[in-house]
Design a protein around this motif. Structure first.
Motif, mmCIF file in Angstrom:
data_model
loop_
_atom_site.group_PDB
_atom_site.id
_atom_site.type_symbol
_atom_site.label_atom_id
_atom_site.label_comp_id
_atom_site.label_asym_id
_atom_site.label_seq_id
_atom_site.Cartn_x
_atom_site.Cartn_y
_atom_site.Cartn_z
ATOM 1 N N VAL A 137 0.826 -1.225 0.000
ATOM 2 C CA VAL A 137 0.000 0.000 0.000
ATOM 3 C C VAL A 137 0.860 1.276 0.000
ATOM 4 O O VAL A 137 0.511 2.256 -0.646
ATOM 5 C CB VAL A 137 -1.068 0.049 1.138
ATOM 6 N N VAL A 138 2.001 1.239 0.692
ATOM 7 C CA VAL A 138 2.896 2.397 0.633
ATOM 8 C C VAL A 138 3.446 2.535 -0.792
ATOM 9 O O VAL A 138 3.551 3.649 -1.324
ATOM 10 C CB VAL A 138 4.045 2.265 1.664
ATOM 11 N N GLY A 139 3.753 1.405 -1.427
ATOM 12 C CA GLY A 139 4.223 1.436 -2.809
ATOM 13 C C GLY A 139 3.155 1.962 -3.758
ATOM 14 O O GLY A 139 3.452 2.674 -4.716
ATOM 15 N N LEU A 140 1.895 1.628 -3.479
ATOM 16 C CA LEU A 140 0.791 2.156 -4.278
ATOM 17 C C LEU A 140 0.704 3.675 -4.129
ATOM 18 O O LEU A 140 0.590 4.411 -5.107
ATOM 19 C CB LEU A 140 -0.527 1.490 -3.860
ATOM 20 N N ALA A 141 0.799 4.161 -2.890
ATOM 21 C CA ALA A 141 0.773 5.610 -2.653
ATOM 22 C C ALA A 141 1.939 6.297 -3.366
ATOM 23 O O ALA A 141 1.776 7.345 -4.003
ATOM 24 C CB ALA A 141 0.812 5.913 -1.155
ATOM 25 N N MET A 142 3.112 5.697 -3.277
ATOM 26 C CA MET A 142 4.298 6.289 -3.914
ATOM 27 C C MET A 142 4.156 6.347 -5.433
ATOM 28 O O MET A 142 4.451 7.372 -6.048
ATOM 29 C CB MET A 142 5.543 5.472 -3.555
ATOM 30 N N THR A 143 3.704 5.236 -6.052
ATOM 31 C CA THR A 143 3.635 5.230 -7.521
ATOM 32 C C THR A 143 2.473 6.095 -8.023
ATOM 33 O O THR A 143 2.606 6.783 -9.021
ATOM 34 C CB THR A 143 3.482 3.806 -8.088
ATOM 35 N N ARG A 144 1.357 6.072 -7.311
ATOM 36 C CA ARG A 144 0.182 6.817 -7.799
ATOM 37 C C ARG A 144 0.277 8.310 -7.521
ATOM 38 O O ARG A 144 -0.054 9.124 -8.375
ATOM 39 C CB ARG A 144 -1.081 6.254 -7.147
ATOM 40 N N TYR A 145 0.720 8.689 -6.325
ATOM 41 C CA TYR A 145 0.633 10.092 -5.926
ATOM 42 C C TYR A 145 1.967 10.835 -5.929
ATOM 43 O O TYR A 145 2.002 12.049 -6.045
ATOM 44 C CB TYR A 145 -0.013 10.217 -4.548
ATOM 45 N N VAL A 146 3.077 10.134 -5.724
ATOM 46 C CA VAL A 146 4.376 10.819 -5.661
ATOM 47 C C VAL A 146 5.098 10.724 -7.002
ATOM 48 O O VAL A 146 5.407 11.730 -7.629
ATOM 49 C CB VAL A 146 5.257 10.253 -4.524
ATOM 50 N N LEU A 147 5.359 9.494 -7.459
ATOM 51 C CA LEU A 147 6.075 9.339 -8.731
ATOM 52 C C LEU A 147 5.134 9.549 -9.920
ATOM 53 O O LEU A 147 5.582 9.777 -11.026
ATOM 54 C CB LEU A 147 6.718 7.954 -8.808
ATOM 55 N N LYS A 148 3.819 9.478 -9.675
ATOM 56 C CA LYS A 148 2.804 9.633 -10.738
ATOM 57 C C LYS A 148 3.136 8.763 -11.939
ATOM 58 O O LYS A 148 3.231 9.223 -13.075
ATOM 59 C CB LYS A 148 2.668 11.097 -11.138
ATOM 60 N N PRO A 156 0.496 3.359 -15.978
ATOM 61 C CA PRO A 156 -0.912 3.748 -15.903
ATOM 62 C C PRO A 156 -1.504 3.723 -14.487
ATOM 63 O O PRO A 156 -2.705 3.924 -14.354
ATOM 64 C CB PRO A 156 -1.595 2.688 -16.774
ATOM 65 N N ILE A 157 -0.690 3.534 -13.446
ATOM 66 C CA ILE A 157 -1.254 3.474 -12.097
ATOM 67 C C ILE A 157 -1.790 4.834 -11.657
ATOM 68 O O ILE A 157 -2.830 4.937 -11.012
ATOM 69 C CB ILE A 157 -0.206 2.933 -11.084
ATOM 70 N N ALA A 158 -1.072 5.918 -12.030
ATOM 71 C CA ALA A 158 -1.438 7.252 -11.548
ATOM 72 C C ALA A 158 -2.876 7.631 -11.913
ATOM 73 O O ALA A 158 -3.591 8.200 -11.098
ATOM 74 C CB ALA A 158 -0.460 8.293 -12.099
ATOM 75 N N SER A 159 -3.308 7.315 -13.142
ATOM 76 C CA SER A 159 -4.672 7.719 -13.519
ATOM 77 C C SER A 159 -5.651 6.550 -13.613
ATOM 78 O O SER A 159 -6.756 6.725 -14.128
ATOM 79 C CB SER A 159 -4.682 8.531 -14.821
ATOM 80 N N ALA A 160 -5.274 5.396 -13.100
ATOM 81 C CA ALA A 160 -6.172 4.240 -13.176
ATOM 82 C C ALA A 160 -7.391 4.433 -12.272
ATOM 83 O O ALA A 160 -7.304 5.043 -11.205
ATOM 84 C CB ALA A 160 -5.428 2.975 -12.775
ATOM 85 N N HIS A 161 -8.526 3.925 -12.726
ATOM 86 C CA HIS A 161 -9.730 3.918 -11.895
ATOM 87 C C HIS A 161 -9.567 2.830 -10.827
ATOM 88 O O HIS A 161 -8.941 1.801 -11.097
ATOM 89 C CB HIS A 161 -10.944 3.605 -12.789
ATOM 90 N N PRO A 162 -10.103 3.062 -9.620
ATOM 91 C CA PRO A 162 -10.015 2.034 -8.575
ATOM 92 C C PRO A 162 -10.443 0.642 -9.057
ATOM 93 O O PRO A 162 -9.871 -0.356 -8.625
ATOM 94 C CB PRO A 162 -10.946 2.567 -7.487
ATOM 95 N N ASP A 163 -11.435 0.590 -9.961
ATOM 96 C CA ASP A 163 -11.884 -0.712 -10.470
ATOM 97 C C ASP A 163 -10.794 -1.465 -11.223
ATOM 98 O O ASP A 163 -10.851 -2.684 -11.360
ATOM 99 C CB ASP A 163 -13.076 -0.536 -11.425
ATOM 100 N N GLN A 164 -9.815 -0.718 -11.759
ATOM 101 C CA GLN A 164 -8.730 -1.384 -12.476
ATOM 102 C C GLN A 164 -7.630 -1.855 -11.534
ATOM 103 O O GLN A 164 -6.926 -2.821 -11.806
ATOM 104 C CB GLN A 164 -8.115 -0.423 -13.503
ATOM 105 N N LEU A 165 -7.472 -1.124 -10.421
ATOM 106 C CA LEU A 165 -6.387 -1.462 -9.493
ATOM 107 C C LEU A 165 -6.811 -2.476 -8.437
ATOM 108 O O LEU A 165 -6.022 -3.340 -8.040
ATOM 109 C CB LEU A 165 -5.880 -0.196 -8.791
ATOM 110 N N ALA A 166 -8.059 -2.348 -7.963
ATOM 111 C CA ALA A 166 -8.487 -3.156 -6.812
ATOM 112 C C ALA A 166 -8.370 -4.666 -7.044
ATOM 113 O O ALA A 166 -7.861 -5.365 -6.161
ATOM 114 C CB ALA A 166 -9.905 -2.768 -6.398
ATOM 115 N N PRO A 167 -8.810 -5.212 -8.197
ATOM 116 C CA PRO A 167 -8.698 -6.666 -8.342
ATOM 117 C C PRO A 167 -7.237 -7.139 -8.372
ATOM 118 O O PRO A 167 -6.889 -8.125 -7.726
ATOM 119 C CB PRO A 167 -9.392 -6.941 -9.683
ATOM 120 N N VAL A 168 -6.381 -6.417 -9.114
ATOM 121 C CA VAL A 168 -4.988 -6.842 -9.301
ATOM 122 C C VAL A 168 -4.183 -6.747 -8.006
ATOM 123 O O VAL A 168 -3.530 -7.701 -7.580
ATOM 124 C CB VAL A 168 -4.309 -5.996 -10.407
#
Lengths: 192, 192
Positions: A153-164, A167-179
């Motif tokens: 989860v920290v890695g998710l925060a880093m890639t989505r919000y810090v490193l942007k 496609p993680i930064a603009s992915a919809h939760p529906d695309q990230l949640a299952p994986v």
């Protein structure tokens, strides 16, 4: 004092704004009830009055949409087999609902440069959120499982919000949640 | 110039030390060949002579034990079925072999506070390391797979070296590689 705000709500808001600024830029240890009170232009006793103490002030400064303990209780009320995916959805909901990810991003930034903020974030992540979650999920070795969940989860925060990182930064939760949920599910309840 | 070091090796080392300091504290964009040369007390032409340009200087400042491209090539020479676990082992080897995780930790710190350093780390992670890795592993959608791998390895670096979250912080690579390797294996070659 000149800076003191008139009404109750103004005073509380001024303290909270000073706390966010303090925790975000100075780190957890260097920010005292006294320094926050000074920056807000109020008497230190008012900080204790509104927030109980430093931990209460810190949690309020994070502006989580729910009290962290309630977040965990809510997650554990659903089916344990979908816990991983629901953790990802809740995590994204909490972060995405704050414009600019303000106080949480400030805490992450502060943790990277101040050891005492890192200690505080560690405590919040493990003691308040992820260890109770791993315990509630019923797997063995909750400390190890909580740390593994933290790493994703920290890695998710880093890639989505810090490193942007796309496609993680603009992915919809529906695309990230299952994986990613599948990863968290294994970390929480699967064989390690 | 007074500050210029005598021998070739001394000059190169002085430039490298100034570059590490610059990239780590000012970020990628604000650090120029000229500012590094000035801090090292040498002529800017010597920086170009030793490191080719800013990207070469940046990669040298990271002090990776191997050239990043060679790292990826080496990983892709092994069996694809064990790739995830070997990525974790290589990642830990590279980070653990640097005392205090010096330049890499500095880069991570800098990325969290400077947008331009975040862009540079993003480029290094995706373009140089993880996209070629995902492409070589043969899965569909290499960009998405590379970003997912990034989320777990950046999270590993954050929990192990920044937040120092136990038991991940002091775990032996043999304890981490199978568990996280399985995650990376799925992100690289499994169904998403």
């Amino acid at each position: 004092m000149t800076g003191r705000r008139p009404g109750d709500s103004g005073t509380r808001e001024a303290i909270l704004a000073a706390a966010k600024e303090g925790f975000g830029t100075q780190g957890y240890a260097a920010t005292s009830l006294r320094s926050v009170a000074r920056a807000a232009g109020v008497d230190p006793s008012l900080v204790t009055h509104y927030f109980g103490g430093k931990d209460g002030l810190f949690e309020a400064a994070l502006e989580l949409p729910m009290e962290p303990g309630a977040l965990v209780t809510g997650l554990l009320q659903g089916a344990v087999g979908t816990l991983g995916e629901r953790v990802v959805r809740t995590f994204l909901l909490v972060w995405d609902s704050t414009p600019g990810q303000g106080p949480m991003l400030a805490m992450l930034r502060s943790a990277v440069s101040h050891d005492d903020s890192a200690a505080k974030l560690r405590e919040l992540l493990l003691r308040v959120l992820l260890r109770p979650l791993a315990l509630g999920a019923g797997g063995d070795d909750p400390d190890r499982r909580a740390a593994l969940v933290a790493s994703q989860v920290v890695g998710l925060a880093m890639t989505r919000y810090v490193l942007k990182l796309e496609p993680i930064a603009s992915a919809h939760p529906d695309q990230l949640a299952p994986v990613m949920g599948k990863t968290l599910q294994r970390y929480l309840t699967g064989p390690l």
